[in-house]
Design a protein around this motif. Sequence first.
Motif, PDB file in Angstrom:
ATOM      1  N   LEU A 153       0.816  -1.220   0.000  1.00  0.00           N
ATOM      2  CA  LEU A 153       0.000   0.000   0.000  1.00  0.00           C
ATOM      3  C   LEU A 153       0.843   1.260   0.000  1.00  0.00           C
ATOM      4  O   LEU A 153       0.507   2.240  -0.649  1.00  0.00           O
ATOM      5  N   GLN A 154       1.981   1.239   0.727  1.00  0.00           N
ATOM      6  CA  GLN A 154       2.817   2.432   0.762  1.00  0.00           C
ATOM      7  C   GLN A 154       3.392   2.734  -0.614  1.00  0.00           C
ATOM      8  O   GLN A 154       3.463   3.890  -1.043  1.00  0.00           O
ATOM      9  N   VAL A 155       3.819   1.693  -1.318  1.00  0.00           N
ATOM     10  CA  VAL A 155       4.383   1.878  -2.654  1.00  0.00           C
ATOM     11  C   VAL A 155       3.307   2.356  -3.623  1.00  0.00           C
ATOM     12  O   VAL A 155       3.546   3.169  -4.510  1.00  0.00           O
ATOM     13  N   ALA A 156       2.090   1.852  -3.436  1.00  0.00           N
ATOM     14  CA  ALA A 156       0.985   2.246  -4.301  1.00  0.00           C
ATOM     15  C   ALA A 156       0.395   3.595  -3.897  1.00  0.00           C
ATOM     16  O   ALA A 156      -0.566   4.055  -4.516  1.00  0.00           O
ATOM     17  N   ARG A 157       0.994   4.216  -2.890  1.00  0.00           N
ATOM     18  CA  ARG A 157       0.560   5.523  -2.413  1.00  0.00           C
ATOM     19  C   ARG A 157      -0.888   5.500  -1.929  1.00  0.00           C
ATOM     20  O   ARG A 157      -1.674   6.401  -2.197  1.00  0.00           O
ATOM     21  N   ILE A 158      -1.211   4.429  -1.237  1.00  0.00           N
ATOM     22  CA  ILE A 158      -2.520   4.304  -0.604  1.00  0.00           C
ATOM     23  C   ILE A 158      -2.335   4.596   0.879  1.00  0.00           C
ATOM     24  O   ILE A 158      -1.600   3.901   1.577  1.00  0.00           O
ATOM     25  N   ASN A 159      -2.991   5.634   1.375  1.00  0.00           N
ATOM     26  CA  ASN A 159      -2.760   6.064   2.748  1.00  0.00           C
ATOM     27  C   ASN A 159      -3.627   5.331   3.762  1.00  0.00           C
ATOM     28  O   ASN A 159      -3.353   5.366   4.955  1.00  0.00           O
ATOM     29  N   GLN A 160      -4.681   4.667   3.293  1.00  0.00           N
ATOM     30  CA  GLN A 160      -5.558   3.972   4.226  1.00  0.00           C
ATOM     31  C   GLN A 160      -4.892   2.696   4.742  1.00  0.00           C
ATOM     32  O   GLN A 160      -4.184   2.030   3.999  1.00  0.00           O
ATOM     33  N   PRO A 161      -5.129   2.344   5.995  1.00  0.00           N
ATOM     34  CA  PRO A 161      -4.633   1.055   6.497  1.00  0.00           C
ATOM     35  C   PRO A 161      -5.422  -0.085   5.866  1.00  0.00           C
ATOM     36  O   PRO A 161      -6.539   0.121   5.374  1.00  0.00           O
ATOM     37  N   PRO A 162      -4.874  -1.285   5.853  1.00  0.00           N
ATOM     38  CA  PRO A 162      -5.604  -2.410   5.275  1.00  0.00           C
ATOM     39  C   PRO A 162      -6.741  -2.860   6.181  1.00  0.00           C
ATOM     40  O   PRO A 162      -6.690  -2.683   7.405  1.00  0.00           O
ATOM     41  N   VAL A 163      -7.751  -3.475   5.582  1.00  0.00           N
ATOM     42  CA  VAL A 163      -8.854  -4.040   6.368  1.00  0.00           C
ATOM     43  C   VAL A 163      -8.336  -5.182   7.242  1.00  0.00           C
ATOM     44  O   VAL A 163      -8.655  -5.261   8.435  1.00  0.00           O
ATOM     45  N   LEU A 164      -7.545  -6.067   6.632  1.00  0.00           N
ATOM     46  CA  LEU A 164      -7.011  -7.226   7.345  1.00  0.00           C
ATOM     47  C   LEU A 164      -5.623  -6.892   7.865  1.00  0.00           C
ATOM     48  O   LEU A 164      -4.687  -6.702   7.087  1.00  0.00           O
ATOM     49  N   LYS A 165      -5.496  -6.837   9.176  1.00  0.00           N
ATOM     50  CA  LYS A 165      -4.251  -6.388   9.796  1.00  0.00           C
ATOM     51  C   LYS A 165      -3.513  -7.553  10.458  1.00  0.00           C
ATOM     52  O   LYS A 165      -4.080  -8.611  10.707  1.00  0.00           O
ATOM     53  N   HIS A 166      -2.252  -7.305  10.725  1.00  0.00           N
ATOM     54  CA  HIS A 166      -1.409  -8.304  11.387  1.00  0.00           C
ATOM     55  C   HIS A 166      -1.620  -8.262  12.900  1.00  0.00           C
ATOM     56  O   HIS A 166      -0.729  -7.936  13.679  1.00  0.00           O
ATOM     57  N   LYS A 167      -2.827  -8.644  13.310  1.00  0.00           N
ATOM     58  CA  LYS A 167      -3.102  -8.815  14.727  1.00  0.00           C
ATOM     59  C   LYS A 167      -2.586 -10.179  15.168  1.00  0.00           C
ATOM     60  O   LYS A 167      -2.388 -11.076  14.347  1.00  0.00           O
ATOM     61  N   ARG A 168      -2.385 -10.356  16.442  1.00  0.00           N
ATOM     62  CA  ARG A 168      -1.993 -11.657  16.965  1.00  0.00           C
ATOM     63  C   ARG A 168      -2.985 -12.718  16.486  1.00  0.00           C
ATOM     64  O   ARG A 168      -4.200 -12.550  16.610  1.00  0.00           O
ATOM     65  N   GLY A 169      -2.479 -13.799  15.896  1.00  0.00           N
ATOM     66  CA  GLY A 169      -3.337 -14.843  15.366  1.00  0.00           C
ATOM     67  C   GLY A 169      -3.697 -14.662  13.905  1.00  0.00           C
ATOM     68  O   GLY A 169      -4.386 -15.518  13.328  1.00  0.00           O
ATOM     69  N   ALA A 170      -3.247 -13.573  13.287  1.00  0.00           N
ATOM     70  CA  ALA A 170      -3.502 -13.386  11.855  1.00  0.00           C
ATOM     71  C   ALA A 170      -2.753 -14.447  11.054  1.00  0.00           C
ATOM     72  O   ALA A 170      -1.694 -14.925  11.451  1.00  0.00           O
ATOM     73  N   VAL A 171      -3.318 -14.814   9.911  1.00  0.00           N
ATOM     74  CA  VAL A 171      -2.688 -15.769   9.000  1.00  0.00           C
ATOM     75  C   VAL A 171      -2.434 -15.027   7.691  1.00  0.00           C
ATOM     76  O   VAL A 171      -3.344 -14.401   7.139  1.00  0.00           O
ATOM     77  N   ALA A 172      -1.198 -15.066   7.210  1.00  0.00           N
ATOM     78  CA  ALA A 172      -0.825 -14.282   6.042  1.00  0.00           C
ATOM     79  C   ALA A 172       0.131 -15.080   5.159  1.00  0.00           C
ATOM     80  O   ALA A 172       0.689 -16.095   5.579  1.00  0.00           O
ATOM     81  N   MET A 173       0.310 -14.613   3.925  1.00  0.00           N
ATOM     82  CA  MET A 173       1.166 -15.287   2.960  1.00  0.00           C
ATOM     83  C   MET A 173       2.591 -14.748   3.008  1.00  0.00           C
ATOM     84  O   MET A 173       2.814 -13.536   3.007  1.00  0.00           O
ATOM     85  N   ALA A 174       3.549 -15.675   3.047  1.00  0.00           N
ATOM     86  CA  ALA A 174       4.954 -15.301   2.898  1.00  0.00           C
ATOM     87  C   ALA A 174       5.255 -15.156   1.416  1.00  0.00           C
ATOM     88  O   ALA A 174       4.588 -15.768   0.566  1.00  0.00           O
ATOM     89  N   ARG A 175       6.248 -14.361   1.088  1.00  0.00           N
ATOM     90  CA  ARG A 175       6.623 -14.139  -0.310  1.00  0.00           C
ATOM     91  C   ARG A 175       8.076 -13.721  -0.383  1.00  0.00           C
ATOM     92  O   ARG A 175       8.713 -13.423   0.638  1.00  0.00           O
ATOM     93  N   SER A 176       8.605 -13.676  -1.613  1.00  0.00           N
ATOM     94  CA  SER A 176       9.957 -13.167  -1.814  1.00  0.00           C
ATOM     95  C   SER A 176       9.894 -11.653  -1.971  1.00  0.00           C
ATOM     96  O   SER A 176       8.858 -11.022  -1.713  1.00  0.00           O
ATOM     97  N   GLN A 177      10.962 -11.047  -2.440  1.00  0.00           N
ATOM     98  CA  GLN A 177      10.972  -9.604  -2.635  1.00  0.00           C
ATOM     99  C   GLN A 177       9.996  -9.172  -3.719  1.00  0.00           C
ATOM    100  O   GLN A 177       9.518  -8.039  -3.708  1.00  0.00           O
ATOM    101  N   ALA A 178       9.709 -10.052  -4.655  1.00  0.00           N
ATOM    102  CA  ALA A 178       8.737  -9.738  -5.701  1.00  0.00           C
ATOM    103  C   ALA A 178       7.337  -9.782  -5.098  1.00  0.00           C
ATOM    104  O   ALA A 178       6.957 -10.792  -4.492  1.00  0.00           O
ATOM    105  N   PRO A 179       6.545  -8.732  -5.243  1.00  0.00           N
ATOM    106  CA  PRO A 179       5.233  -8.699  -4.592  1.00  0.00           C
ATOM    107  C   PRO A 179       4.317  -9.856  -4.985  1.00  0.00           C
ATOM    108  O   PRO A 179       3.572 -10.362  -4.147  1.00  0.00           O
ATOM    109  N   ASP A 180       4.376 -10.284  -6.236  1.00  0.00           N
ATOM    110  CA  ASP A 180       3.451 -11.311  -6.726  1.00  0.00           C
ATOM    111  C   ASP A 180       4.076 -12.697  -6.715  1.00  0.00           C
ATOM    112  O   ASP A 180       3.899 -13.487  -7.653  1.00  0.00           O
TER     113      ASP A 180
END
Length: 254
Positions: free
Chosen positions: A163-190
């Motif tokens: 979001l920062q790179v895309a110049r989107i100032n709003q926080p994401p709906v899904l946040k990294h709260k304790r217990g969040a599940v998220a995808m790992a990735r390399s340096q390439a976003p996709d």
Amino acid sequence: MEINIRQWIVSVMILGALLIGGCAQQEATSQPPNLPTEPPVTAQAPDAFSNLPRLEGKAKVRMVIKGKPVIIEVDGTNAPITAGNFVDLVQRQVYDGSLFHRVVRTPQPFVAQGGDPQSKNPKADPQTFGTGGFIDPATGQERSIPLEITPEGAQSPVYGSPLQVARINQPPVLKHKRGAVAMARSQAPDSASSQFYFALSDLEFLDGNYAVFGQVLEGMDVVDGIQQRDRIDSAEVIEGLENLRSNNPSNGPS
């Protein structure tokens, strides 16, 4: 829980070694790509992603780790491709028998990361764990999914850019709260494929950079007890499978 400056810096250093280099060996050994100054912001999933599974709504996954269940709510409303990919891989039994190859708890609780299919092979070199992804039998290629983050107030996700790179100032709906599940990735976003992580504490500095797609509803004590090399006994969709949409005919165990 607030993170003091020293802990934050250490966490960022851990992040660089843990997630950015953890999904694809070729990315881990290459120089970071230059980020565009004004990357395109895609409001809807491009046609290039039309072959990927999608979750239209929510689902629940029961993951058994060392004989103990963890119930995960998967959010396809705010992360349809990321959630659809995870549910599809659960259906294919990709996670059954895989292990958690990185668990970081010091200097503060950070993440438990797993989901590399290579870790299911007892003859595989453990040093390669964290470099693999899901090989789609329909194509013979590793499936990659786009970075997908929905900002608060938006009607659809942003694809392909933090979001920062895309110049989107709003926080994401899904946040990294304790217990969040998220995808790992390399340096390439996709570049996310099958590897995922549990957030072991609130990790605000990851918000908008990595795609959260779910939350632990039950069994956080089990997640807190995960040790490196612990295996996932099984994972199954227990609710919401009817919300999965897939154009891939080979939607079965592999």
